[in-house]
Structures are given as C-alpha cells and as structure tokens.
Motif scaffolding. Sequence first.
Motif, PDB file in Angstrom:
ATOM      1  N   CYS A 203       0.846  -1.191   0.000  1.00 34.24           N
ATOM      2  CA  CYS A 203       0.000   0.000   0.000  1.00 34.24           C
ATOM      3  C   CYS A 203       0.885   1.246   0.000  1.00 34.24           C
ATOM      4  CB  CYS A 203      -0.904  -0.013   1.231  1.00 34.24           C
ATOM      5  SG  CYS A 203      -2.210   1.209   1.158  1.00 34.24           S
ATOM      6  N   VAL A 204       0.492   2.242  -0.798  1.00 37.61           N
ATOM      7  CA  VAL A 204       1.258   3.481  -0.943  1.00 37.61           C
ATOM      8  C   VAL A 204       0.375   4.657  -0.550  1.00 37.61           C
ATOM      9  CG1 VAL A 204       2.412   5.006  -2.595  1.00 37.61           C
ATOM     10  CG2 VAL A 204       2.727   2.529  -2.757  1.00 37.61           C
ATOM     11  N   GLY A 205       0.904   5.569   0.242  1.00 37.16           N
ATOM     12  CA  GLY A 205       0.188   6.785   0.606  1.00 37.16           C
ATOM     13  C   GLY A 205       0.355   7.849  -0.459  1.00 37.16           C
ATOM     14  N   ILE A 206      -0.734   8.551  -0.780  1.00 39.20           N
ATOM     15  CA  ILE A 206      -0.683   9.637  -1.757  1.00 39.20           C
ATOM     16  C   ILE A 206      -1.523  10.810  -1.263  1.00 39.20           C
ATOM     17  CG2 ILE A 206      -0.354   8.103  -3.747  1.00 39.20           C
ATOM     18  CD1 ILE A 206      -3.340   8.565  -4.403  1.00 39.20           C
ATOM     19  N   GLU A 207      -1.276  11.978  -1.833  1.00 38.19           N
ATOM     20  CA  GLU A 207      -2.121  13.141  -1.578  1.00 38.19           C
ATOM     21  C   GLU A 207      -3.467  12.947  -2.278  1.00 38.19           C
ATOM     22  OE1 GLU A 207       1.394  16.478  -2.078  1.00 38.19           O
ATOM     23  OE2 GLU A 207       0.924  15.059  -3.678  1.00 38.19           O
ATOM     24  N   THR A 224      -1.977  -0.955  -3.874  1.00 40.18           N
ATOM     25  CA  THR A 224      -3.186  -0.244  -3.498  1.00 40.18           C
ATOM     26  C   THR A 224      -2.824   1.133  -2.955  1.00 40.18           C
ATOM     27  OG1 THR A 224      -3.138  -1.313  -1.326  1.00 40.18           O
ATOM     28  CG2 THR A 224      -4.530  -2.314  -3.017  1.00 40.18           C
ATOM     29  N   VAL A 225      -3.853   1.946  -2.740  1.00 36.27           N
ATOM     30  CA  VAL A 225      -3.648   3.362  -2.432  1.00 36.27           C
ATOM     31  C   VAL A 225      -4.332   3.739  -1.127  1.00 36.27           C
ATOM     32  CG1 VAL A 225      -4.318   5.683  -3.186  1.00 36.27           C
ATOM     33  CG2 VAL A 225      -3.350   4.077  -4.831  1.00 36.27           C
ATOM     34  N   GLU A 247       0.944   3.047  12.479  1.00 35.20           N
ATOM     35  CA  GLU A 247       0.235   1.784  12.293  1.00 35.20           C
ATOM     36  C   GLU A 247       0.869   0.900  11.208  1.00 35.20           C
ATOM     37  OE1 GLU A 247      -3.707   3.095  11.422  1.00 35.20           O
ATOM     38  OE2 GLU A 247      -4.168   3.632  13.503  1.00 35.20           O
ATOM     39  N   LYS A 248       1.950   1.395  10.594  1.00 31.09           N
ATOM     40  CA  LYS A 248       2.695   0.654   9.561  1.00 31.09           C
ATOM     41  C   LYS A 248       1.779   0.196   8.431  1.00 31.09           C
ATOM     42  CE  LYS A 248       6.125  -0.948  12.910  1.00 31.09           C
ATOM     43  NZ  LYS A 248       6.842  -2.107  13.513  1.00 31.09           N
ATOM     44  N   ARG A 249       0.956   1.138   7.964  1.00 30.01           N
ATOM     45  CA  ARG A 249      -0.029   0.795   6.943  1.00 30.01           C
ATOM     46  C   ARG A 249       0.459   1.036   5.520  1.00 30.01           C
ATOM     47  NH1 ARG A 249      -5.369   3.893   8.421  1.00 30.01           N
ATOM     48  NH2 ARG A 249      -6.017   2.896   6.453  1.00 30.01           N
ATOM     49  N   ILE A 250       1.575   1.725   5.346  1.00 29.09           N
ATOM     50  CA  ILE A 250       2.055   2.004   3.988  1.00 29.09           C
ATOM     51  C   ILE A 250       3.519   1.601   3.830  1.00 29.09           C
ATOM     52  CG2 ILE A 250       0.418   3.864   3.539  1.00 29.09           C
ATOM     53  CD1 ILE A 250       2.588   5.880   4.220  1.00 29.09           C
ATOM     54  N   GLN A 251       3.857   1.188   2.611  1.00 31.89           N
ATOM     55  CA  GLN A 251       5.245   0.843   2.289  1.00 31.89           C
ATOM     56  C   GLN A 251       6.027   2.077   1.844  1.00 31.89           C
ATOM     57  OE1 GLN A 251       5.444  -2.219  -0.701  1.00 31.89           O
ATOM     58  NE2 GLN A 251       4.759  -3.832   0.685  1.00 31.89           N
TER      59      GLN A 251
END
Length: 485
Positions: A203-207, A224-225, A247-251
């Motif tokens: 999972c990747v975080g984005i604006e 996923t996003v 929470e270590k939710r994004i790579q």
Amino acid sequence: MSIIEPQETTLYYQLAETLAETIHSGTYLPGSRLPAIRRCASHHQVSVNTVLAAYRILEDRGLIEARPQSGYYVRGVLPSVKAGSRHSTTVRSPSSEKLDLIETVFAAQNHPDYTNISLACPQNSDFFPTAKIRRIMASLLRREPELIGRYALPPGSQRLRREIARRAMDLGMALTVEDITLTHGCMEALQLALRAVTKPGGCVGIETPTYFYLFPLLASLGLTVVEIPTDPQHGLSLDALELLLQEKRIQALVAMPTGQNPLGYTMRLEDKKRLAKLVNQYQIPLIEDGLYCELQFCWPLSPAVKAFDTDGWVIHCTSFTKTVAPDFHVGWIAAGRFSEQLSRLKSVSSLTESRLLSEALGLFLESGGYDHHLRTIRRRYAAQVDEARGLIARHFPKGTRATQPCAGFVFWVELPGSVDCVELFHRLLQEKICLTPGALYTLSERGNSAMRLSCCYLFDERYTWALKRTGALACEMSGIAAGID
C-alpha cells in the motif's frame, strides 16, 4: 487577450509585480481603491505613463478594474477551495471505470483539433528556449558527430549530472554527481522509485487530489492506495500521515510538496521539515515529485523536502520536460539509500538515455541560459495564472472556488451546486474543448464538481474563448449566473 511580454529592465512590469504582490498578500483588499496615478508615480518615483502601463497589466490579469471618474479598484477575487477532512484515510484501488476515463481524457488531450485548457504541457515554442537549444545541438554535432553513435549508460552524462548537482543547491539539496541518475523523464523516475521500495500487494500513501496518472502506474505495479487528506493551501495532513506511519499501513509515500499538481500549493517550510523528520523516524521512503520545484514564483526558492533528509529516506524525482523541452524526456533521480537498487532497475528498464540530448542540455545549463529562461517563464506563468483566474471570476458561476498556485501553471477549480464535471467534459468535447475533470485526481467523490485548469498556453482568442465557453456551460448546468458574489 494580448499579453505584454515581461522584460527584466521594464519599470512598468516591475511596478505591476510589486502591486500584484500587495493584492495577493491582502494589503489591498477586494473593492479597495488603488493610489491615484500621480500619487503612485510620486511614491515609486516613476512617470505617470509607467503607472498607467502597470495598471493596464493588472487589468489584463483581472486583478483590478477601472471605474470612470473614480480610479482603479481591486476586483473581487475567487474564494479559496475549502479544506476537507484532515484525518480520515481510506484504502482504495482505482475502478476500471476510473482507468477508462483516464484513457479517454488522455486521448482527448492529445487530439490536435481540440482546444486544450487543462493539459499540463506547454504547446507553443514561446514557452521553451527552442532557438538556443537548436544552436547548441547543431554546434555539438559539428564538433562531436560521433555522439549519436554512443550509448549513454547509467548513471548518464557526467556534464549534465554535474550541472544538476550545482543547481540542486538552489533547492537546498547537497548532492554529488554520483548521487544522481538520469532517467527517461519524471514518470520513469517515479516508476523506478516505486519498484525499488515496494512489493506487489503493498500500500502506498498519496495526496488527494493527486496527479491522475499515478493511479494506473500504481495499479500496474500491483499496489493499493491510501488517500491522505490534503489541504488546498498547506498540503498533506501530517497528523494523518503520522498515524499511518505509526500503524505501519504504507510501504511508501508519493507526494509533491512544491507546486503540487493539481492544487498548486507549496508546503510551508516547517511542514517540509516535519515531513522529512517523519519519514526518517519511521523509515518509510518518501518519493518526492519535484517536477515544478524550479517554476516557483518566489525567490529564494522554497527548499525540497530532500534538503532536510538526514538518512536517505527521501527519493527526489524530477525532469526538464516542463521547463526546457518535453520531447527530450530527460529526468533525474536522487535515490539516497536506495541508489544501488535503483541503478540495477534502470539497467534492466530503459538502460540508456540519449547522449546527444543530455550533453546539449548540460551545455545549456552550463552557459547560464537556463537561469535566464527560468526567470522569464516564472513571471509569465504567474501573470497567466492571474489572468486565467480573472476570466474565471467573470465568466464562471457565482460561488466558484479556485486555488492560488505558488508555482507552475495548473490550479484547481470547484464549481458550486451539483455540476458533474465529467458530464461537462463530455459536453465540451462536442465543441472541441478539452478540460480535465476533477474526478480523475481522486478515488473519492470530492472531485466530481471540480476540474484542473492549465495556463501554459498562449492567451490568444482561441484559449480565452474556450475558457469563457466552459464558464457559460457551467452556468447553464448549475443554473447560477456568472460573476463573483
């Protein structure tokens, strides 16, 4: 509408810039009267004709208006786009309908018969140093004709990488030639960075909103996003980001902290420092898209987040496609602790960049021509953003909101009521006008009544007609009259 070309030594242009800054800063509020012409001339120690020429520039930009027998007044300004939630985040994948819409819009943007008002790519050689680049390339080929017979293996032209490292200091980045790898544009740099730091299923975080082509790119990599709330003026919600990191939710995180596309904001300095501290503390890579960093309207330039990177967790990606020549597709990446992985990926990806184009670009930077070009083009884009916003204020429905970009040439417009901008897009296509609906830039519903507009075109009759026609159709669809409240 004609554009008065700015010159570095033109007094009336310098005065117009000074007055524009006071309007943007709120010194002169909407509806307030500007100083009388003779008083302004006396205060700034210039001629009356200089003041008149400066006021005409501000009129062209839509910032002021002349009132008979009364003087010049600051026009009403477009209200700012409101911030959404600052904390909620949702994991999503783009739907097939979203991906299909992206393909449809992308095809329309590149149709030669359509008038574009939102493609983020200048379509005229006036915006690029074409003549200078042509002379450099011709001279280079005469002196070194063997260039076109050589591969430029990674990391690429040393001359260009040396100039990039030198210029990076303007953005606060202390880079060496060895830190930099040339890429085939910014998109390849982003792709290589994502491949280096993520695994399929991650999972990747984005604006949100963000550059729409990230969605098919992430989907193609099996990622996923998580859309992170983003303030239209100040950027990424760092509180929401920190919760995700805890929470270590994004790579990884992909963001445009400077001149963000499509909103146009630049994060505050303290927020950039905090962002760099967070990704280093939690050891999650930030892929920083710096495509518009050198097109900031202020000087000195706001530093890149990479400038505050203490342990190599920030990967800076950019290219020269928006500033020098789109067809060159010359980009670069400073990958920090991931340099070795990225170098291997580049070798099995596109492998090589054009030696001729890279050397020509390096010579252009070396000559000082790039600095002169940037000074000119920054002023021009700042002026055209103002002019476009003025047209929107006059011709779009009352209650329309827009961002005020600090860099680049794109900004975000939100229409009042329940106007569906995807429907607006399709209706405008029938008139051979192409805009980019806001629905492309987010996986949520927020963008349904929004659009991204671009100011990287000649402001000729064709462009201004298309913008006015867009406003007229939006008024018709919303049932709201044009003009500022």
